[in-house]
Design a protein around this motif. Structure first.
Motif, PDB file in Angstrom:
ATOM      1  N   HIS A 337       0.743  -1.311   0.106  1.00  0.00           N
ATOM      2  CA  HIS A 337       0.164  -0.188  -0.114  1.00  0.00           C
ATOM      3  C   HIS A 337       0.883   1.361  -0.185  1.00  0.00           C
ATOM      4  O   HIS A 337       0.532   1.993  -0.851  1.00  0.00           O
ATOM      5  N   ALA A 338       2.281   1.296   0.770  1.00  0.00           N
ATOM      6  CA  ALA A 338       2.963   2.297   0.788  1.00  0.00           C
ATOM      7  C   ALA A 338       3.430   2.691  -0.618  1.00  0.00           C
ATOM      8  O   ALA A 338       3.712   3.810  -0.957  1.00  0.00           O
ATOM      9  N   ALA A 339       3.795   1.517  -1.390  1.00  0.00           N
ATOM     10  CA  ALA A 339       4.381   1.710  -2.692  1.00  0.00           C
ATOM     11  C   ALA A 339       3.478   2.158  -3.707  1.00  0.00           C
ATOM     12  O   ALA A 339       3.847   3.082  -4.462  1.00  0.00           O
ATOM     13  N   HIS A 340       2.272   1.810  -3.752  1.00  0.00           N
ATOM     14  CA  HIS A 340       1.196   2.021  -4.819  1.00  0.00           C
ATOM     15  C   HIS A 340       0.148   2.973  -4.450  1.00  0.00           C
ATOM     16  O   HIS A 340      -0.187   3.747  -5.309  1.00  0.00           O
ATOM     17  N   ARG A 341      -0.072   3.347  -2.975  1.00  0.00           N
ATOM     18  CA  ARG A 341      -1.047   4.262  -2.583  1.00  0.00           C
ATOM     19  C   ARG A 341      -2.076   4.416  -3.450  1.00  0.00           C
ATOM     20  O   ARG A 341      -2.644   5.539  -3.946  1.00  0.00           O
ATOM     21  N   THR A 345      -8.643   4.281  -0.826  1.00  0.00           N
ATOM     22  CA  THR A 345      -8.173   3.006   0.027  1.00  0.00           C
ATOM     23  C   THR A 345      -7.474   3.308   1.043  1.00  0.00           C
ATOM     24  O   THR A 345      -6.723   4.438   1.460  1.00  0.00           O
ATOM     25  N   ASP A 346      -7.381   2.670   2.227  1.00  0.00           N
ATOM     26  CA  ASP A 346      -6.423   2.577   3.397  1.00  0.00           C
ATOM     27  C   ASP A 346      -6.378   1.088   3.873  1.00  0.00           C
ATOM     28  O   ASP A 346      -7.091   0.392   3.656  1.00  0.00           O
ATOM     29  N   VAL A 347      -5.390   1.086   4.901  1.00  0.00           N
ATOM     30  CA  VAL A 347      -5.180  -0.323   5.577  1.00  0.00           C
ATOM     31  C   VAL A 347      -5.910  -0.175   7.029  1.00  0.00           C
ATOM     32  O   VAL A 347      -5.693   0.875   7.699  1.00  0.00           O
ATOM     33  N   SER A 348      -6.664  -1.136   7.103  1.00  0.00           N
ATOM     34  CA  SER A 348      -7.278  -0.966   8.547  1.00  0.00           C
ATOM     35  C   SER A 348      -6.264  -1.074   9.857  1.00  0.00           C
ATOM     36  O   SER A 348      -5.474  -1.825   9.680  1.00  0.00           O
TER      37      SER A 348
END
Length: 427
Positions: A337-341, A345-348
């Motif tokens: 997620h940090a690489a593609h953002r 979206t976000d991470v729970s």
């Protein structure tokens, strides 16, 4: 066609899940291709054709049925197909009714103006159960208590395969599913899914009781908020993206902005679909405004902005991560997620705690925060299909209750028109 009619009739009378499965399995075993494939399509995703059915049925009922009788009957029965099937004049015909595949072939080849003639001819040749089956077939909603998941389970059972194996090829297939039945019966290879984003069966949680809670080692589990949305899976590969519900239904059309966010990626992720405004999760009834729509207007997307909260990373760049422990998959998810953002979206987030007692205090406060409860997961759990014991738990807050007086009961409309389903209460 008559075998399909008998199937729908039997399913409509069957009360138990096991009896429905048995009915379906017998049908799939005894019915040849392509009839069984078209029946499977009717029970799952519907026929791959959109017919001017409303206009055709209006023309037919005006010609064959007294309009006052039809209007009164339709209002009471609540179902157009059932009403027409029962009121349609009988025309005894010594010739057997057409095969299901032949009927579908005619409808697929017909132009918009030819539908009325085809339906009229077949309605004349069928019994009332056959007429009902035909109209449900072309209407795309049999409504005999069968979910798409249950139909796929029956196909798997009929040929001694696991339903998860069927699920993993399902979205690479098209009706009448000839390649599926060839594979299941040993006459052909497993359908190729290499270039299609397909559904992977989800891992589900079990309710937790006080004994299990007290026995938990707080250092061995993580806790997340239980969000009040719908569980989904996003699958992206080969330039295509699909969004699936937890039962494997393709809901991409209802959330095109989420789908477009993942175009160009190669991953399969597990998450929760929510409506979020300014960082705040909206109540579930707002998300319901977006569900089950074939097209979504721009205004609806603005009024009910969709957001995907990610829980897990199952595949990344073609690598299957499901055998990794949960904590390892979460680290991969955070890095991905940090690489593609990807937007929207976000991470729970994890819920910090240091003891079961602290966890209970957090759980007690979820009602005031408008959160449904907590999810508890073992850090070492692999990603397993179904609802395995001892890995994930859901800890929902209890429902609120209220003592009321029933003031009015009214008949419903549509499919509920024969039942008292609209109620007015007073506290």
């Amino acid at each position: 066609m008559q075998a399909f009619a008998d199937l729908l009739d039997e399913l409509g009378r069957a009360q138990s899940r096991n009896r429905k499965l048995a009915c379906l399995s017998r049908y799939f075993q005894s019915t040849p291709d392509p009839d069984r494939g078209w029946a499977l399509a009717a029970l799952t995703d519907g026929l791959p054709v959109r017919l001017p059915l409303r206009r055709a049925l209006a023309e037919l009922t005006a010609e064959r049925i007294d309009p006052v009788l039809y209007r009164l009957s339709r209002d009471y029965v609540g179902d157009t197909a059932e009403t027409i099937a029962l009121l349609w004049p009988d025309h005894p015909d010594p010739s057997p009714p057409a095969a299901l595949g032949d009927v579908v072939g005619e409808l697929l080849a017909a132009g918009a103006r030819g539908v009325s003639g085809i339906l009229s001819r077949h309605l004349d040749s069928l019994s009332s159960t056959g007429r009902f089956a035909l109209l449900k077939l072309v209407g795309g909603a049999p409504r005999v208590g069968i979910s798409a998941r249950l139909a796929r389970q029956a196909v798997a059972d009929a040929f001694d395969h696991e339903v998860d194996a069927v699920e993993e090829v399902w979205h690479a297939l098209t009706p009448p599913y000839t390649s599926l039945f060839e594979w299941l019966t040993g006459r052909g290879p497993r359908p190729d899914t290499s270039n299609v984003p397909v559904f992977r069966p989800l891992m589900l949680a079990n309710p937790i009781d006080d004994g299990e809670l007290a026995a938990l080692d707080p250092t061995a589990i993580i806790a997340e908020w239980k969000w009040d949305g719908i569980r989904v899976q996003i699958a992206a590969s080969a330039g295509d993206v699909r969004l699936f519900s937890r039962t494997g239904d393709d809901i991409s059309a209802s959330f095109p902005e989420i789908r477009s966010t993942f175009i160009g990626h190669n991953a399969v992720l597990d998450g929760e679909l929510l409506v979020v405004r300014g960082g705040t999760v909206a109540p579930f009834n707002e998300l319901q405004q977006r569900l089950n729509r074939r097209t979504v207007a721009a205004k609806l997307m603005r009024d009910y902005p969709a957001h995907l909260r990610l829980y897990d990373l199952l595949f990344a760049g073609g690598e299957d991560l499901r055998t990794l422990p949960l904590f390892g998959r979460r680290e991969r998810l955070l890095a991905w997620h940090a690489a593609h953002r990807p937007p929207l979206t976000d991470v729970s987030p994890l819920v910090p705690f240091d003891s079961v007692e602290a966890l209970r205090e957090i759980w007690l406060a979820t009602r005031a925060s408008g959160i449904e409860g907590l999810m508890l997961k073992r850090k070492d759990s692999p990603y397993l299909n179904g609802r395995p014991k001892g890995h994930w738990w859901k800890w929902k807050r209890a429902a609120l209750t209220l003592d009321c007086v029933l003031m009015y009961a009214e008949r419903g409309s549509g499919t509920r028109s024969s039942f008292y389903s609209d109620f007015t209460f007073r506290a």
